[in-house]
Enzyme design. Structure first.
Site, PDB file in Angstrom:
ATOM      1  CD  GLU A  12      -2.726   1.347   0.115  1.00  0.00           C
ATOM      2  OE1 GLU A  12      -2.518   2.272  -0.700  1.00  0.00           O
ATOM      3  OE2 GLU A  12      -3.639   0.520  -0.036  1.00  0.00           O
ATOM      4  CG  ASP A  68      -0.965   4.960  -1.209  1.00  0.00           C
ATOM      5  OD1 ASP A  68      -1.649   4.602  -2.186  1.00  0.00           O
ATOM      6  OD2 ASP A  68      -1.304   4.762  -0.038  1.00  0.00           O
ATOM      7  CB  SER A  89      -5.144   1.294  -2.970  1.00  0.00           C
ATOM      8  OG  SER A  89      -5.565   1.194  -1.648  1.00  0.00           O
TER       9      SER A  89
END
Length: 600
Positions: free
Chosen positions: A298, A302, A516
């Protein structure tokens, strides 16, 4: 000042009488139904310390909201005239009598002024107390609560306050928040073999009229890279500057660390001009970015995509501490199921926060008490009024609960009725943030996990009412009757690619899918738009939604195919115009740049 300071009238009978006894006239302030699958364990140790937060009524929030919409509406004369930190604090400061009453009540339990920490506007008062004292103060009982997927929290199902304090306190946490924060990431897998990738790469380009140069590399239909995003969303030929005052940030929770070494490998492969550049790490509530531990899919996703798209705009990674499981023998609560409070309170105290911030985490809206959701959402509004764009993933469960597998979703209302309901996500359902859904393939269609729907807490804001009404007219009468709140805040607002993003994880190429991916992608493009504005002497975009809906699809690629199944249904369909699967569509940077007043 753009306004005159006005205190909201308070009917405060307690202001002219002595503070009543701390143990008299207690009345329940808030109670919640126990969410499904949560199990009550032992009583919490009485000597365990927790940080109690008391939210005091914000005196002029309606005026703040009005000003937020005015500075975010391109047709209003105040568009772009964002408020300062001091102006926001003045608007949301509680009435002095509320501050006095709450502090006096806390003092009656032996807490001194130095034991109380306050936000700059004094709309939050925080004290660290043992559980035993918290139970006495709130006339409640704290227990350990476990979720079968590993979360464990100290919670209460109800709490009370003296009758006279109810008008001075909006909520107290941690108490009733059974929230299970999670990243909006459905899959992480290692990349396919070089041979198969090479075969796709040698295929002819895909014709996409709205893309840069009218085409996109064929490889983008199997693997999404920075180049793919720039081509597809018409930003291939734009280079931002590093010194305009522009900033971009992503948030990290749950001990999700971003690897510096993986970032360098990613940059070497996809953004060579960014090699040897990095990002600032800001720690909140003890958050870390430990490079001796493995990074996370994650956080790597990002930072790599948001910062890769926006380079060389200065980047920040916010690492907010506090994650399950709770370790009871430490006699301190290191975990938290309310990280948004920790994060947003910290950022609001910064005099110059980043202009674009992406968050790829969320939860089922019904797991969040209305009082908590409303207050946190109001904090997001404060950032928007100051010119900050807040972007959130819309979720990876279609119209269903947090389980990404529609076959095993449990879509039951958490109100004791066990009625089947679509389950919206929070914070995506907050009307003061921009929620981003997901697409797949080129030409684009809605990806089937794209979260979307209608809030059961927040009413539908005027800025989107016409587009939502148009969508609802496309539904046959009676479609999903009783399953969703047609008058609620509708989301997502926009969408972006969300499948097979090529990142670097533990030194190896890997693929990631989920909204995401969509949130940092959209954030990177917003950062480019802010660059274009700032370098031309214009203010940052700030809260986007009034402008986006005013454009009514202009500057976006309308997605008209696909759906988001969940709760045993096909979910909603993507259709012409706004829809609760892909919102207004995917961005065309070049067109949007022209529409916000920037021409080459």
């Amino acid at each position: 000042m753009k306004y005159s300071s006005v205190w909201t009238a308070f009917a405060l009978a307690a202001s002219v009488v002595a503070v009543p006894s701390r143990r008299t006239d207690f009345r329940i302030k808030e109670s919640v139904a126990i969410p499904r699958r949560w199990v009550k364990r032992d009583s919490a140790p009485r000597d365990l310390h927790i940080n109690l937060r008391f939210a005091l009524p914000q005196s002029n929030f309606p005026l703040l909201e009005q000003l937020l919409y005015e500075v975010s509406d391109p047709s209003h004369e105040s568009y772009g005239a964002h408020l300062s930190q001091a102006e926001v604090n003045e608007l949301i400061a509680p009435h002095p009598e509320s501050v006095r009453q709450v502090k006096a009540w806390l003092a009656s339990y032996g807490l001194r002024e130095e034991d109380m920490s306050c936000s700059p506007a004094e709309d939050w008062i925080k004290v660290k107390v043992p559980i035993g004292l918290a139970e006495e103060m709130l006339d409640t009982e704290y227990h350990m609560w476990d979720h079968p997927e590993g979360d464990s929290f100290v919670l209460a199902t109800a709490y009370s306050l003296p009758e006279y304090l109810h008008e001075h306190v909006e909520l107290v946490q941690p108490t009733t928040l059974f929230s299970r924060l999670r990243s909006m990431k459905t899959t992480l897998h290692f990349a396919p073999s070089g041979a198969s990738s090479a075969a796709v790469a040698n295929a002819p380009p895909i014709a996409v009229p709205s893309a840069s140069n009218g085409q996109v590399d064929a490889s983008c239909n199997s693997t999404i890279t920075i180049s793919c995003i720039r081509q597809l969303y018409n930003a291939a030929n734009y280079t931002p500057l590093a010194d305009t005052g522009n900033q971009i940030a992503v948030t990290g929770y749950m001990e999700q660390f971003a690897s510096f070494s993986d970032l360098q490998t990613f940059f070497a492969e996809q953004v060579p001009s960014a090699v040897n550049s990095s990002f600032q790490v800001v720690s909140i509530n003890g958050g870390q970015n430990d490079q001796s531990m493995l990074g996370s899919g994650e956080a790597n996703l990002d930072t790599q995509f948001a910062f890769g798209l926006a380079h060389p705009i200065p980047p920040t990674f916010y690492s907010t501490g506090g994650s399950p499981p709770f370790i009871p023998d430490e006699l301190t609560v290191n975990n938290t199921n309310e990280p948004y409070l920790e994060w947003v309170e910290f950022v609001l105290q910064h005099p110059n926060p980043p202009t674009t911030i992406s968050t790829s985490y969320g939860d089922d809206e019904q797991s969040v008490p209305t009082s908590y959701a409303t207050r946190v959402c109001s904090l997001f509004a404060q950032l928007g009024a100051r010119g900050v764009t807040l972007i959130f993933s819309s979720g990876d469960s279609g119209v269903g609960d947090g389980n990404p597998d529609p076959a095993t979703q449990e879509c039951f209302a958490n109100d004791g009725t066990n009625q089947t309901r679509f389950l919206p996500a929070f914070p995506a359902s907050c009307p003061y943030v921009t929620a981003v859904g997901g697409t797949v393939q080129i030409p684009e269609v809605a990806v089937n996990f794209s979260g979307g729907g209608f809030s059961n807490i927040f009413s539908q804001p005027a800025y989107q009412s016409q587009q939502v009404e148009n969508f609802l007219k496309t539904l046959p009468n009676g479609t999903y009757a009783g399953l969703f709140n047609a008058s609620g805040r509708a989301y997502p607002d926009v969408s972006a690619q969300a499948v097979n993003f090529s990142i670097v994880f533990e030194g190896e190429p890997a693929g990631v899918s989920g909204t995401s991916c969509a949130s940092p992608t959209f954030a990177g493009l917003v950062a480019l738009l802010n660059d274009a504005r700032l370098r031309n002497g214009m203010p940052s975009l700030g809260f986007l939604n009034p402008m986006l809906y005013a454009l009514n699809g202009a500057g976006f690629n309308d997605i008209t195919s696909g759906n988001n199944p969940g709760c045993g249904t096909p979910g909603f369909n993507a259709t012409v115009g706004w829809d609760p699967v892909t919102g207004l569509g995917t961005p065309s940077f070049g067109k949007l740049k022209d529409l916000i007043g920037i021409t080459d």
